[in-house]
Design a protein around this motif. Structure first.
Motif, mmCIF file in Angstrom:
data_model
loop_
_atom_site.group_PDB
_atom_site.id
_atom_site.type_symbol
_atom_site.label_atom_id
_atom_site.label_comp_id
_atom_site.label_asym_id
_atom_site.label_seq_id
_atom_site.Cartn_x
_atom_site.Cartn_y
_atom_site.Cartn_z
ATOM 1 N N GLY A 205 0.816 -1.211 0.000
ATOM 2 C CA GLY A 205 0.000 0.000 0.000
ATOM 3 C C GLY A 205 0.848 1.259 0.000
ATOM 4 N N GLU A 206 1.929 1.257 0.783
ATOM 5 C CA GLU A 206 2.800 2.428 0.851
ATOM 6 C C GLU A 206 3.512 2.660 -0.482
ATOM 7 O OE1 GLU A 206 5.392 1.891 4.152
ATOM 8 O OE2 GLU A 206 3.764 1.734 5.610
ATOM 9 N N LEU A 207 3.899 1.583 -1.150
ATOM 10 C CA LEU A 207 4.546 1.699 -2.455
ATOM 11 C C LEU A 207 3.597 2.302 -3.480
ATOM 12 C CD1 LEU A 207 6.805 1.092 -4.525
ATOM 13 C CD2 LEU A 207 5.864 -1.217 -4.732
ATOM 14 N N VAL A 208 2.356 1.814 -3.489
ATOM 15 C CA VAL A 208 1.368 2.327 -4.438
ATOM 16 C C VAL A 208 1.122 3.812 -4.194
ATOM 17 C CG1 VAL A 208 -1.045 2.176 -5.155
ATOM 18 C CG2 VAL A 208 0.290 0.089 -4.824
ATOM 19 N N GLU A 209 1.046 4.204 -2.934
ATOM 20 C CA GLU A 209 0.869 5.624 -2.615
ATOM 21 C C GLU A 209 2.065 6.436 -3.101
ATOM 22 O OE1 GLU A 209 -1.520 7.500 -1.262
ATOM 23 O OE2 GLU A 209 -2.924 5.827 -1.118
ATOM 24 N N ALA A 210 3.272 5.907 -2.900
ATOM 25 C CA ALA A 210 4.493 6.643 -3.248
ATOM 26 C C ALA A 210 4.617 6.875 -4.751
ATOM 27 C CB ALA A 210 5.717 5.896 -2.727
ATOM 28 N N ILE A 211 4.143 5.918 -5.559
ATOM 29 C CA ILE A 211 4.262 6.064 -7.017
ATOM 30 C C ILE A 211 3.038 6.735 -7.629
ATOM 31 C CG2 ILE A 211 5.823 4.105 -7.203
ATOM 32 C CD1 ILE A 211 3.547 2.391 -8.171
ATOM 33 N N LEU A 244 -6.059 2.608 -8.487
ATOM 34 C CA LEU A 244 -6.095 2.169 -7.099
ATOM 35 C C LEU A 244 -5.091 2.949 -6.269
ATOM 36 C CD1 LEU A 244 -6.184 -1.715 -7.613
ATOM 37 C CD2 LEU A 244 -8.121 -0.143 -7.415
ATOM 38 N N ASN A 245 -5.536 3.384 -5.080
ATOM 39 C CA ASN A 245 -4.597 3.979 -4.136
ATOM 40 C C ASN A 245 -4.034 2.868 -3.246
ATOM 41 O OD1 ASN A 245 -6.536 3.388 -2.157
ATOM 42 N ND2 ASN A 245 -7.416 5.439 -2.228
ATOM 43 N N GLY A 246 -3.256 3.245 -2.251
ATOM 44 C CA GLY A 246 -2.605 2.250 -1.415
ATOM 45 C C GLY A 246 -3.571 1.357 -0.672
ATOM 46 N N ALA A 284 5.016 -2.993 -11.698
ATOM 47 C CA ALA A 284 6.308 -2.976 -12.384
ATOM 48 C C ALA A 284 6.305 -1.989 -13.540
ATOM 49 C CB ALA A 284 6.642 -4.379 -12.890
ATOM 50 N N ALA A 285 5.179 -1.898 -14.252
ATOM 51 C CA ALA A 285 5.089 -0.954 -15.369
ATOM 52 C C ALA A 285 5.267 0.478 -14.889
ATOM 53 C CB ALA A 285 3.744 -1.120 -16.076
ATOM 54 N N GLU A 286 4.725 0.790 -13.713
ATOM 55 C CA GLU A 286 4.884 2.132 -13.158
ATOM 56 C C GLU A 286 6.314 2.373 -12.672
ATOM 57 O OE1 GLU A 286 2.690 4.606 -13.073
ATOM 58 O OE2 GLU A 286 1.171 3.402 -14.087
ATOM 59 N N CYS A 287 6.901 1.359 -12.052
ATOM 60 C CA CYS A 287 8.246 1.511 -11.477
ATOM 61 C C CYS A 287 9.332 1.586 -12.541
ATOM 62 C CB CYS A 287 8.534 0.361 -10.520
ATOM 63 S SG CYS A 287 7.558 0.405 -8.996
ATOM 64 N N LEU A 288 9.045 1.117 -13.752
ATOM 65 C CA LEU A 288 10.043 1.156 -14.820
ATOM 66 C C LEU A 288 9.995 2.454 -15.624
ATOM 67 C CD1 LEU A 288 9.858 -2.530 -16.120
ATOM 68 C CD2 LEU A 288 11.725 -1.469 -14.840
ATOM 69 N N LYS A 289 9.069 3.350 -15.282
ATOM 70 C CA LYS A 289 9.006 4.640 -15.969
ATOM 71 C C LYS A 289 10.150 5.534 -15.501
ATOM 72 C CE LYS A 289 3.975 4.606 -16.637
ATOM 73 N NZ LYS A 289 2.693 5.270 -16.329
ATOM 74 N N ALA A 300 12.959 4.570 -1.171
ATOM 75 C CA ALA A 300 14.050 4.051 -0.349
ATOM 76 C C ALA A 300 13.628 3.936 1.112
ATOM 77 C CB ALA A 300 15.276 4.957 -0.479
ATOM 78 N N GLN A 301 12.843 4.880 1.582
ATOM 79 C CA GLN A 301 12.376 4.850 2.968
ATOM 80 C C GLN A 301 11.465 3.651 3.205
ATOM 81 O OE1 GLN A 301 13.504 6.842 5.277
ATOM 82 N NE2 GLN A 301 12.280 5.923 6.920
ATOM 83 N N ILE A 302 10.578 3.376 2.250
ATOM 84 C CA ILE A 302 9.696 2.211 2.359
ATOM 85 C C ILE A 302 10.526 0.937 2.374
ATOM 86 C CG2 ILE A 302 7.893 0.891 1.187
ATOM 87 C CD1 ILE A 302 6.887 3.573 0.049
ATOM 88 N N PHE A 303 11.532 0.888 1.510
ATOM 89 C CA PHE A 303 12.379 -0.296 1.417
ATOM 90 C C PHE A 303 13.086 -0.555 2.749
ATOM 91 C CE2 PHE A 303 16.364 -2.448 0.498
ATOM 92 C CZ PHE A 303 15.947 -3.483 -0.327
ATOM 93 N N ILE A 304 13.593 0.495 3.365
ATOM 94 C CA ILE A 304 14.333 0.354 4.616
ATOM 95 C C ILE A 304 13.415 -0.128 5.737
ATOM 96 C CG2 ILE A 304 15.555 1.643 6.414
ATOM 97 C CD1 ILE A 304 16.700 3.411 4.170
#
Length: 560
Positions: A205-211, A244-246, A284-289, A300-304
């Motif tokens: 959910g946090e990733l979707v919000e971030a992108i 869709l949101n997070g 993945a399609a969004e993250c590869l833009k 990076a904050q979400i990843f940590i």
């Protein structure tokens, strides 16, 4: 005369500028002679030089930090060592793993962990990244996959491996649990994942919000509420294409059925796996833009905070650089492990379809020089008499070697994302045996709130008691493997209908849950819509032809 000349030369040397101090005096004198405009230009030049030097230093440091990881050594020996490394107990190291590696090919085990449900590893994907050909292949490993384990009951499920092996020390649980799970995946596929990435569900959910949200075609109306502590799950989504949101994304990937069971996946938990695959591809399609780089700090904050892995941040960035320019639509592919029904008494489980699995593995997943062969896999199979064997190695649960009645395991499923809807258990009833969580905590099944075994899936009737002896079509009763005795569950007739043991009249009744093998929770009989209504859209059931193409690629027509 010569002495006078030496004195004069020394005096001249002291008066003339020389060395660094002399150069600096000349430089300051030169600067002081510049006019105001020249001085401004000179100071700007100094700043630019300093920035360039700093940039070069940062680039050199980044090149040393942002680097690809070394491929880890293959596990050896048996059992679990003090360091947490798990060997191939009950199986030999796959021969194909000794053939060497393809250049630029890396493998990962991606695990989705539900922190609100006892940490169950209900979502597991084997991922191969071919950095040379710019391709990513992901295979979903169903949580109900039956494995060669010394544990009984639900301990044979793949998603129980982590909890059974993590131990009690919090400092080493992740390392030990994932080492065991990677080894088990190596037995199932011949591919021992190089690295692991454990993602807490909240991170999605946090990733979707971030992108900034993800566009996705929701397959059907989803309405589910579970206010119990630890869950607090409220899913309300309308069918159709939408952003869709997070919170929406979290509901989508966790939903299994509506509260009243009027809508559910026709192929059980495997349907949810297909939805997750399609959603991951959209993410993945969004993250590869290219513009995703602007959101790198928040990602990076979400990843940590939400991701546990044996990769460094520098390793992740190195892989991101290699993935730059990839097309998610054409270069990212997800499939589900091909499977057949296990017909394991008391617990809903499936087995790998070895022939199809080997074919899929060699079509993009194999990181080794040689092709993967059936002999590289150590998987269970079911004999015609109901006993089980293992393709290589030793059968760790000796109780599986005894006959358990006739039946075949011909029902199959799996395939590409949105592929076959999966097999149906047609020979034996599927009733869940409650199993104690080896970690000491009773987790709840996300989406159901049902407490139970470490696999996190309860396939029995909610609120129902444990059931005992299984009655075969001929009327002879076999011993309940749990030894509990008690009530006899419905048993399917050879003709495809089930008889109600309570009536004694042999009247056909519908199989619970449409004969699912994916571990989906089954409603009480009084609330359950007939299976044909669920598939054909009768009453409040699900219309198969209304599903998006990725969830219904065969174009399955409603039943007449």
């Amino acid at each position: 005369m010569s002495g006078k000349r030496e004195i004069k030369a020394n005096k001249s040397h002291r008066q003339s500028p020389g060395g660094l101090a002399g150069w600096w005096r000349q430089h300051r004198a030169w600067v002081s002679g510049l006019d105001r405009g020249q001085k401004i230009k000179y100071r700007l030049f100094q700043v630019l030089v300093a920035v360039a030097v700093a940039a070069i230093a940062l680039c050199l440091a980044a090149r040393a930090w942002i680097r690809l990881p070394d491929i880890p050594n293959l596990p050896t020996g048996t059992g679990t060592t003090e360091s947490g490394e798990t060997g191939f107990e009950g199986a030999e190291l796959p021969e194909v793993a000794k053939s060497g590696r393809k250049d630029g090919v890396y493998t990962f085990l991606l695990v989705g962990q539900d922190t609100g449900g006892g940490g169950n590893t209900d979502t597991m994907l084997l991922i191969t990244f071919d950095s040379v050909n710019k391709e990513v292949h992901g295979m979903s490993l169903p949580r109900d996959t039956m494995i060669n384990s010394s544990h009984s009951g639900a301990g044979h499920r793949l998603n129980a491996v982590y909890n059974y092996n993590k131990g009690s020390d919090p400092d080493t649980q992740l390392e030990k649990g994932m080492a065991a799970l990677k080894t088990e995946v190596g037995k199932l596929t011949g591919i021992i994942p190089d690295f692991y990435v454990v993602v807490q569900w909240e991170a999605v959910g946090e990733l979707v919000e971030a992108i900034g949200g993800v566009n996705f075609d929701v397959p059907f109306d989803m309405d589910y509420d579970d206010p119990t502590p630890g869950q607090d799950l409220h899913i309300h989504l309308k069918a159709g294409q939408q952003k869709l949101n997070g919170e929406d994304a979290m509901g989508l990937i966790r939903w299994r059925h509506n509260n009243d069971y009027s809508v559910q996946y026709p192929n059980g938990d495997l349907g949810r796996v297909q939805t997750q695959q399609a959603f991951l591809k959209a993410v993945a399609a969004e993250c590869l833009k290219p513009e995703i780089l602007l959101k790198a700090p928040s990602l990076a904050q979400i990843f940590i905070e939400r991701v546990s892995t044996d990769l460094s941040i520098g390793n992740i960035l190195a892989f991101a650089q290699l993935a730059a320019g990839m097309d998610a639509e054409n270069n990212v592919n997800f499939v589900t492990m091909p499977w057949v029904s296990a017909y394991y008494p008391g617990v809903s489980m499936i087995l790998p379809d070895v022939d199809e699995l080997v074919e899929v593995l060699n079509d993009g997943f194999n990181p080794y020089q040689n092709d993967i062969q059936e002999s590289d896999l150590s998987v269970l199979y079911r004999n015609s008499d109901g006993s089980y064997g293992v393709t290589s190695g030793t059968l760790l649960d000796s109780s599986l070697s005894r006959p358990r009645g006739s039946g075949s395991s011909s029902s199959s499923g799996g395939g590409s994302s949105g592929g076959s809807s999966g097999g149906t258990a047609a020979e034996e009833p599927v009733i869940q045996d409650p199993v104690e969580d080896p970690s000491g905590s009773q987790g709840t099944d996300p989406g159901t709130g049902t407490a139970g075994d470490p696999s996190g899936s309860q396939t029995g009737v909610p609120g129902g008691g444990e059931t005992g002896g299984v009655t075969d079509p001929s009327g002879s009763q076999t011993t309940d493997p749990s030894g509990s005795g008690g009530q006899t569950p419905p048993q399917e007739e050879p003709g495809g209908a089930q008889t109600d043991p309570g009536s004694g009249a042999g009247e056909p009744v519908q199989p619970s849950g449409g004969g699912e093998t994916g571990g989906q929770d089954i409603p009480p009989a009084a609330e359950e819509p007939p299976a044909q209504d669920i598939l054909a859209g009768g009453g409040d059931g699900l219309t198969v032809t209304a599903l998006p193409d990725w969830l219904n690629p065969t174009g399955m027509e409603p039943a007449a």
